[in-house]
Design a protein around this motif. Structure first.
Motif, PDB file in Angstrom:
ATOM      1  N   SER A   1       2.932  -3.824  -9.218  1.00 50.69           N
ATOM      2  CA  SER A   1       2.962  -2.545  -8.503  1.00 50.69           C
ATOM      3  C   SER A   1       1.798  -1.676  -8.971  1.00 50.69           C
ATOM      4  N   ASN A   2       1.168  -0.991  -8.027  1.00 54.05           N
ATOM      5  CA  ASN A   2       0.069  -0.102  -8.408  1.00 54.05           C
ATOM      6  C   ASN A   2       0.645   1.142  -9.083  1.00 54.05           C
ATOM      7  N   SER A   3      -0.213   1.990  -9.587  1.00 57.25           N
ATOM      8  CA  SER A   3       0.249   3.133 -10.380  1.00 57.25           C
ATOM      9  C   SER A   3       1.113   4.093  -9.561  1.00 57.25           C
ATOM     10  N   ASP A   4       0.781   4.295  -8.283  1.00 52.16           N
ATOM     11  CA  ASP A   4       1.571   5.198  -7.447  1.00 52.16           C
ATOM     12  C   ASP A   4       2.979   4.644  -7.218  1.00 52.16           C
ATOM     13  N   VAL A   5       3.056   3.355  -6.924  1.00 54.83           N
ATOM     14  CA  VAL A   5       4.354   2.718  -6.688  1.00 54.83           C
ATOM     15  C   VAL A   5       5.166   2.701  -7.982  1.00 54.83           C
TER      16      VAL A   5
ATOM     17  N   THR B   1       0.808  -1.218   0.000  1.00 53.24           N
ATOM     18  CA  THR B   1       0.000   0.000   0.000  1.00 53.24           C
ATOM     19  C   THR B   1       0.843   1.270   0.000  1.00 53.24           C
ATOM     20  N   TYR B   2       2.128   1.126   0.280  1.00 57.50           N
ATOM     21  CA  TYR B   2       2.990   2.303   0.418  1.00 57.50           C
ATOM     22  C   TYR B   2       4.432   1.862   0.228  1.00 57.50           C
TER      23      TYR B   2
ATOM     24  N   LYS C   1       5.033   4.793 -10.356  1.00 61.45           N
ATOM     25  CA  LYS C   1       5.485   6.161 -10.597  1.00 61.45           C
ATOM     26  C   LYS C   1       6.753   6.447  -9.790  1.00 61.45           C
ATOM     27  N   ILE C   2       6.758   6.041  -8.518  1.00 63.31           N
ATOM     28  CA  ILE C   2       7.937   6.233  -7.663  1.00 63.31           C
ATOM     29  C   ILE C   2       9.135   5.488  -8.240  1.00 63.31           C
TER      30      ILE C   2
END
Length: 101
Positions: free
Chosen positions: A81-85, A52-53, A87-88
């Motif tokens: 990996s989700n879109s936020d991860v 989640t993070y 992106k990182i």
């Protein structure tokens, strides 16, 4: 946060599933998971499906894993990996160091 390892029956692939927050609190457990496997697996998959993070210490942990597995010659994939991860990982240029899907 939990780190769940799974070794393939032939011992050639280690999958590490990350559940919850992937941050400094998981450093020791994450490291123990891959250091305990002998002989070293040919391939390692880090499954972020339930992550989640992800923070900068998680990026450092991935780099330590890469070094342990053989550096440039290591076969390490980061999957789900989700879109936020993602992106990182992209901003950090990890797509040049790992196979990310």
């Amino acid at each position: 946060m939990s780190v769940v390892p799974e070794v393939s029956p032939d011992g050639k692939k280690l999958t590490i599933a990350i559940k919850g927050r992937f941050d400094f609190s998981s450093h020791q457990h994450f490291r123990e998971v891959y250091e305990r496997i002998y002989p070293k697996p040919d391939a390692i998959v880090v499954d972020l499906k339930e992550a989640t993070y992800l923070d900068s210490s998680a990026l450092g942990m991935l780099l330590l894993l890469r070094d342990h597995a053989g550096g440039d010659d290591a076969d390490i994939r980061v999957i789900n990996s989700n879109s936020d991860v993602r992106k990182i990982l992209g901003i950090s240029n990890f797509d040049k160091l790992f196979d990310i899907s």
